[in-house]
Design a protein around this motif. Structure first.
Motif, PDB file in Angstrom:
ATOM      1  N   ASN A 123       0.806  -1.219   0.000  1.00 15.25           N
ATOM      2  CA  ASN A 123       0.000   0.000   0.000  1.00 15.25           C
ATOM      3  C   ASN A 123       0.841   1.272   0.000  1.00 15.25           C
ATOM      4  O   ASN A 123       0.657   2.146  -0.845  1.00 15.25           O
ATOM      5  CB  ASN A 123      -0.932  -0.010   1.221  1.00 15.25           C
ATOM      6  N   ARG A 124       1.773   1.369   0.939  1.00 12.31           N
ATOM      7  CA  ARG A 124       2.487   2.636   1.128  1.00 12.31           C
ATOM      8  C   ARG A 124       3.712   2.793   0.241  1.00 12.31           C
ATOM      9  O   ARG A 124       4.076   3.919  -0.115  1.00 12.31           O
ATOM     10  CB  ARG A 124       2.899   2.783   2.598  1.00 12.31           C
ATOM     11  N   PRO A 129      -2.704  -0.549  -3.392  1.00 18.55           N
ATOM     12  CA  PRO A 129      -3.649  -0.752  -2.289  1.00 18.55           C
ATOM     13  C   PRO A 129      -4.554  -1.966  -2.467  1.00 18.55           C
ATOM     14  O   PRO A 129      -4.887  -2.646  -1.494  1.00 18.55           O
ATOM     15  CB  PRO A 129      -4.453   0.548  -2.263  1.00 18.55           C
ATOM     16  N   ARG A 154      -9.053   1.009   6.811  1.00 15.27           N
ATOM     17  CA  ARG A 154      -8.233   2.209   6.643  1.00 15.27           C
ATOM     18  C   ARG A 154      -7.752   2.362   5.205  1.00 15.27           C
ATOM     19  O   ARG A 154      -7.731   3.474   4.652  1.00 15.27           O
ATOM     20  CB  ARG A 154      -7.047   2.161   7.597  1.00 15.27           C
ATOM     21  N   ILE A 155      -7.354   1.253   4.597  1.00 14.86           N
ATOM     22  CA  ILE A 155      -6.898   1.324   3.201  1.00 14.86           C
ATOM     23  C   ILE A 155      -8.053   1.717   2.297  1.00 14.86           C
ATOM     24  O   ILE A 155      -7.900   2.543   1.394  1.00 14.86           O
ATOM     25  CB  ILE A 155      -6.281  -0.019   2.756  1.00 14.86           C
ATOM     26  N   THR A 157     -10.581   3.497   3.096  1.00 14.34           N
ATOM     27  CA  THR A 157     -10.815   4.924   3.306  1.00 14.34           C
ATOM     28  C   THR A 157      -9.829   5.747   2.488  1.00 14.34           C
ATOM     29  O   THR A 157     -10.197   6.758   1.879  1.00 14.34           O
ATOM     30  CB  THR A 157     -10.671   5.280   4.796  1.00 14.34           C
ATOM     31  N   SER A 158      -8.568   5.310   2.454  1.00 14.32           N
ATOM     32  CA  SER A 158      -7.529   6.047   1.725  1.00 14.32           C
ATOM     33  C   SER A 158      -7.783   6.076   0.229  1.00 14.32           C
ATOM     34  O   SER A 158      -7.340   6.997  -0.460  1.00 14.32           O
ATOM     35  CB  SER A 158      -6.147   5.447   2.014  1.00 14.32           C
ATOM     36  N   GLU A 160     -10.821   6.134  -0.956  1.00 16.32           N
ATOM     37  CA  GLU A 160     -12.139   6.762  -1.036  1.00 16.32           C
ATOM     38  C   GLU A 160     -13.250   5.760  -1.339  1.00 16.32           C
ATOM     39  O   GLU A 160     -14.230   6.079  -2.006  1.00 16.32           O
ATOM     40  CB  GLU A 160     -12.130   7.895  -2.070  1.00 16.32           C
TER      41      GLU A 160
END
Length: 330
Positions: A123-124, A129, A154-155, A157-158, A160
């Motif tokens: 992901n980062r 993701p 959380r991912i 959410t990141s 959207e």
């Protein structure tokens, strides 16, 4: 001469055979220890790729020692895998880092830390993701894990995906009634237009053991939610609770304006006075104090307040018009 050369060649071959036989006699565990020691040296020389390769050599030797010699080398293999991950990570070889963490996960299938480490890299660092989510979902198939479910949320959410994030936060909450997760559920419900459900979630959240700062923020959010629903009195109630816990100029201003619009001049004036005690030049408080006095037919006092803000960029024009209107009546 030819005999001399042939003799030398024979001696070299014999020496090589002796060395080969000697190497074969070295126990696999010892060979692994030597490879690991070389890897440690390379790592301290910042040769991370070389170190990772040597750690892998040691790992393979230890595995053979376990299989062929029946030696339990679990602790050493575990340490080597950790060293390999660190070396590949330091070398920024994230593909191989993931490969080795997957080996660690295969040895310890219920270890959520390994699954989340893989997901974090995808992901980062690798900006994948969806791949991160897939790894976590595969882990989750056999483990009802709070941290993994929260990580998926959380991912999502990141990227959207609010609907997906809400689903996984709710799944996480099924495992552990965590206050932060409940707050996220409420925020997402509101964002998705389910404001009444958001309020219910927040009301449940308020029953948990939370800090004053968090409780204040929740009161503010519920106040805003009720405001969006057009339930002004409920909105005021929660904004006032928030203000009692932790004073906010923004909320105080909002309450002053709201009470004024409701025609409740007593409460509106009280909040205006609060703002003026904090700052005698607060333009919002001066303007609404003037408006209240004007509505109460106290024109002379209203004129004094309006005169104080005739040059204000927001209220100036209206203040001048009120002054002219009052002058025309006096």
């Amino acid at each position: 001469m030819k005999l001399h050369i042939a003799l030398i060649a024979l001696l070299v071959v014999a020496f090589s055979i002796t060395l080969f036989a000697f190497d074969e006699d070295i126990p696999l565990e010892r060979q692994g220890n030597e490879a690991a020691a070389t890897a440690d040296s390379l790592y301290h020389e910042d040769d991370f790729i070389g170190a990772a390769a040597k750690y892998e050599d040691a790992y393979n030797l230890f595995q053979r020692a376990e299989q062929e010699d029946g030696i339990d080398l679990d602790d050493k293999i575990t340490a080597l895998l950790a060293n390999m991950v660190t070396s590949y990570y330091q070398a920024e070889d994230y593909v191989n880092a993931v490969r080795i963490i997957k080996k660690r996960l295969a040895r310890d299938p219920s270890n959520d830390v390994f699954a989340r480490q893989i997901a974090q890299i995808y992901n980062r660092i690798l900006n994948q993701p969806e791949q991160a989510i897939q790894v976590l979902k595969e882990f989750e198939e056999n483990n009802n894990n709070f941290a993994v479910r929260r990580s998926i949320a959380r991912i999502k959410t990141s990227i959207e995906d609010d609907t997906g994030a809400l689903e996984w936060y709710q799944k996480a909450f099924e495992v552990r009634q965590d206050p932060e997760v409940l707050q996220n559920i409420a925020v997402l419900q509101h964002r998705l237009g389910n404001t009444e459900d958001a309020i219910k979630s927040y009301e449940s959240f308020l029953e948990t053991d939370i800090s004053e700062a968090v409780r204040t923020r929740v009161y503010r959010n519920i106040g805003r939610f009720y405001q969006d629903l057009g339930e002004v009195r409920e909105s005021i109630s929660y904004y006032e609770r928030a203000n009692r816990l932790r004073y906010s100029r923004e909320i105080t201003t909002h309450l002053m304006v709201t009470y004024y619009e409701l025609g409740d001049f007593l409460n509106a004036r009280e909040y205006a006075n609060t703002l003026l005690r904090e700052n005698t030049n607060n333009a919002d408080a001066i303007y609404y104090t003037a408006r209240i006095l004007f509505e109460q037919d106290r024109y002379s006092e209203a004129r004094e307040y309006f005169n104080r803000i005739t040059d204000h960029r927001e209220y100036g024009q209206a203040a001048r018009q009120f002054v002219e209107s009052i002058d025309s009546m006096m």
